[in-house]
Write an enzyme that holds these catalytic residues in place. Structure first.
Site, PDB file in Angstrom:
ATOM      1  N   ASN A   1      -9.376 101.047 -24.411  1.00 61.28           N
ATOM      2  CA  ASN A   1     -10.132 101.037 -23.213  1.00 61.28           C
ATOM      3  C   ASN A   1     -11.338 100.199 -23.813  1.00 61.28           C
ATOM      4  O   ASN A   1     -11.744  99.971 -22.490  1.00 61.28           O
ATOM      5  CB  ASN A   1     -10.154 102.030 -22.187  1.00 61.28           C
ATOM      6  CG  ASN A   1     -10.005 102.712 -22.779  1.00 61.28           C
ATOM      7  OD1 ASN A   1      -9.635 103.560 -23.772  1.00 61.28           O
ATOM      8  ND2 ASN A   1     -11.127 103.336 -22.143  1.00 61.28           N
TER       9      ASN A   1
ATOM     10  N   GLN B   1      -3.942 100.175 -20.628  1.00 62.47           N
ATOM     11  CA  GLN B   1      -4.585  98.766 -20.933  1.00 62.47           C
ATOM     12  C   GLN B   1      -3.411  97.777 -21.485  1.00 62.47           C
ATOM     13  O   GLN B   1      -4.052  96.833 -20.978  1.00 62.47           O
ATOM     14  CB  GLN B   1      -5.853  99.717 -22.203  1.00 62.47           C
ATOM     15  CG  GLN B   1      -6.366  99.969 -21.628  1.00 62.47           C
ATOM     16  CD  GLN B   1      -7.311  99.325 -20.414  1.00 62.47           C
ATOM     17  OE1 GLN B   1      -7.886  97.921 -20.707  1.00 62.47           O
ATOM     18  NE2 GLN B   1      -8.587 100.679 -19.775  1.00 62.47           N
TER      19      GLN B   1
ATOM     20  N   SER C   1      -0.813 103.439 -15.510  1.00 65.70           N
ATOM     21  CA  SER C   1      -1.725 103.260 -14.366  1.00 65.70           C
ATOM     22  C   SER C   1      -1.787 101.634 -13.412  1.00 65.70           C
ATOM     23  O   SER C   1      -2.240 101.149 -13.360  1.00 65.70           O
ATOM     24  CB  SER C   1      -2.365 103.768 -14.915  1.00 65.70           C
ATOM     25  OG  SER C   1      -3.404 103.522 -13.145  1.00 65.70           O
TER      26      SER C   1
ATOM     27  N   HIS D   1      -3.522 100.354 -11.148  1.00 67.40           N
ATOM     28  CA  HIS D   1      -5.007  99.470 -10.764  1.00 67.40           C
ATOM     29  C   HIS D   1      -5.485  98.638 -11.862  1.00 67.40           C
ATOM     30  O   HIS D   1      -6.655  97.995 -11.980  1.00 67.40           O
ATOM     31  CB  HIS D   1      -5.984 100.667  -9.795  1.00 67.40           C
ATOM     32  CG  HIS D   1      -6.372 101.514 -11.320  1.00 67.40           C
ATOM     33  ND1 HIS D   1      -7.809 101.589 -11.813  1.00 67.40           N
ATOM     34  CD2 HIS D   1      -6.299 102.726 -11.872  1.00 67.40           C
ATOM     35  CE1 HIS D   1      -8.544 101.903 -12.666  1.00 67.40           C
ATOM     36  NE2 HIS D   1      -7.333 103.749 -12.386  1.00 67.40           N
TER      37      HIS D   1
ATOM     38  N   CYS E   1     -15.550 106.478 -18.040  1.00 67.44           N
ATOM     39  CA  CYS E   1     -16.024 108.082 -17.490  1.00 67.44           C
ATOM     40  C   CYS E   1     -17.108 108.715 -18.133  1.00 67.44           C
ATOM     41  O   CYS E   1     -17.477 109.464 -18.074  1.00 67.44           O
ATOM     42  CB  CYS E   1     -14.402 108.309 -17.401  1.00 67.44           C
ATOM     43  SG  CYS E   1     -13.090 107.413 -18.125  1.00 67.44           S
TER      44      CYS E   1
HETATM   45  C1  LIG Z   1      -8.023 104.056 -16.813  1.00 66.27           C
HETATM   46  C2  LIG Z   1      -7.302 104.777 -18.448  1.00 66.27           C
HETATM   47  C3  LIG Z   1      -6.580 106.289 -18.352  1.00 66.27           C
HETATM   48  C4  LIG Z   1      -6.532 106.849 -16.694  1.00 66.27           C
HETATM   49  O1  LIG Z   1      -5.814 105.665 -15.260  1.00 66.27           O
HETATM   50  P1  LIG Z   1      -6.208 105.873 -14.229  1.00 66.27           P
HETATM   51  O2  LIG Z   1      -5.016 105.763 -13.798  1.00 66.27           O
HETATM   52  O3  LIG Z   1      -7.312 105.942 -13.548  1.00 66.27           O
HETATM   53  O4  LIG Z   1      -5.947 108.575 -14.364  1.00 66.27           O
HETATM   54  C5  LIG Z   1      -5.573 106.436 -19.187  1.00 66.27           C
HETATM   55  N1  LIG Z   1      -5.794 105.851 -20.313  1.00 66.27           N
HETATM   56  C6  LIG Z   1      -6.813 104.587 -20.454  1.00 66.27           C
HETATM   57  C7  LIG Z   1      -6.626 104.137 -21.996  1.00 66.27           C
HETATM   58  C8  LIG Z   1      -6.869 104.154 -19.160  1.00 66.27           C
HETATM   59  O5  LIG Z   1      -7.785 103.086 -19.834  1.00 66.27           O
END
Ligand SMILES: *Cc1c(COP(=O)(O)O)cnc(C)c1O
Length: 396
Positions: free
Chosen positions: A152, A180, A200, A202, A325
């Site tokens: 990420n 990602q 995920s 979003h 984060c």
């Molecule tokens: C954003 C992200 C997460 C966390 O996902 P959420 O839906 O925000 O809990 C986990 N791993 C990676 C590589 C991410 O980029």
């Protein structure tokens, strides 16, 4: 002033198609999929349609998809399930890398306190590991390999199919955090030998607070949210129907447009990288070729990433110094440190993560503004003064 949003690795704007897909469930289709009456069964059908769509995009079966509250929950459930399955057979060794997302790393740290042993493979300076390194680390008591598909922060894409193959041959469960990657680069759980995969919504223009875990049939999934029998008894709680619908639509759209978007993004990305590398004492982090089409991650010597971000924000450019984060903490990114960058260099990082909404003009504005801001910050930096006077050596 136009906002130029280049922080799509943190989150993306929802696409029109994703919003349209979720609207019926906010207004109209309100049933609980567990209800036996017609209103409930209509909701249930929609849920299963979404599951089918997502399964098709990943090349798995619908019943191998479990909906979660997002990538973090999927990572937690996958890793803990594999660990508990392993412990039942007295296998308490896990293999991962030092530059995973905190949803993975913090879960592993807890498991270490609970008696598991974790080998963190070294990612080389280019942000990549090899299947051979994974193979060499596998022991008779290894119960899980968890390695992210694409990073990420620095955007590097691991040789997932090869790693999966090594794990398959050795009979070790392979989980990948593909948050990602899904919707951005081709993901095929069969061809890539993946046993468990987190995604995920979003991160690919769906709603926040919804994600999914793929679990290959035959691997027992453990339950961490107790309650009703939703998700075949593996994840209790009334389903986030609107979110799930947005996720299915967004993923379908992302997969339909993947080739076209990736070609456009690679052009913008490469122009950005070439332009930013003209800044003296700058470097690109992560392999230049094996990286996400939308990811740029740079370090500029002699400056603080946080100051750079604030000044860019004042010019309408929304970027990141790395992971959302860790923002707010003054520690440099654990990812850049894992790549072997010295602390002083890692502090001066800038991540630009594009989306297909970005234009050539956006890139031109960034290429005009970043060098100016870097030059200004260096002009007031005591560290830069020492570097220029030769009192300390340039590290890049
Ligand atoms: C954003 C992200 C997460 C966390 O996902 P959420 O839906 O925000 O809990 C986990 N791993 C990676 C590589 C991410 O980029």
């Amino acid at each position: 002033m136009k906002t130029i949003y280049v922080d799509n690795a943190a989150t993306t704007a929802m696409s029109d198609r994703a919003i349209e897909a979720m609207t019926p469930y906010l207004k109209g289709v309100y049933g609980n999929p567990s209800s036996l009456h017609t209103v409930g069964q209509v909701a249930k059908e929609s849920l299963e349609e979404a599951r089918e769509k997502i399964a098709k995009c990943l090349n798995c079966e619908a019943r191998e998809i479990y909906f979660t509250s997002g990538g973090s929950e999927a990572d937690n459930q996958a890793i803990r399930s594999a660990a508990l399955n392993g412990a039942a057979k007295n296998k308490k060794h896990i293999i991962s890398t030092a530059f995973e997302h905190h949803a993975v790393l913090h879960t592993l740290k807890k498991l270490e306190k609970e008696g598991f042993e974790v080998t963190y493979l070294d990612v080389r300076a280019n942000g990549l590991i090899t299947a051979k390194e994974v193979e060499a680390a596998i022991r008779p008591d290894t119960c899980l390999v968890t390695i992210m598909f694409a990073n990420n922060e620095v955007g590097t894409i691991q040789p997932i199919a090869e790693i999966g193959k090594v794990c398959r041959v050795k009979g070790v469960v392979f989980h990948t955090d593909a948050v990602q990657a899904v919707g951005h680069v081709p993901v095929d759980v069969k061809a890539q030998n993946i046993d468990m995969l987190s995604l995920s919504a979003h991160k690919f223009h769906g709603a926040k607070g919804v994600g999914a875990l793929y679990v290959k049939r035959g691997i027992p999934l453990r339950t961490f949210v107790e309650g009703g029998a939703q998700e075949r008894g593996k994840r209790a709680g009334t389903e986030n129907l609107a979110g799930v619908a947005s996720m299915a639509a967004a993923l379908e759209e992302a997969c339909e447009n993947m080739d076209k978007n990736a070609a456009k993004l690679k052009k913008l990305r490469d122009k950005l990288i070439d332009g930013l590398l003209k800044i003296p004492h700058s470097k690109l982090n992560g392999d230049r070729q094996k990286r996400l089409p939308a990811n740029v991650n740079m370090c500029f010597e002699g400056i603080e990433g946080e100051s750079l971000l604030l000044l860019l924000d004042a010019k309408g450019i929304c970027a990141s110094s790395g992971s959302a984060c860790t923002s707010g903490s003054l520690d440099p990114s654990h990812v850049l440190l894992a790549l072997g960058l010295p602390h002083e260099v890692a502090h001066g990082s800038l991540r630009l993560s594009l989306s297909a909404e970005n234009t050539e003009e956006d890139i031109d504005v960034i290429l005009r503004e970043v060098p100016k801001v870097v030059e200004y910050l260096r002009s007031i930096s005591p560290v830069w003064e020492e570097l220029e006077k030769g009192l300390r050596p340039h590290l890049i």
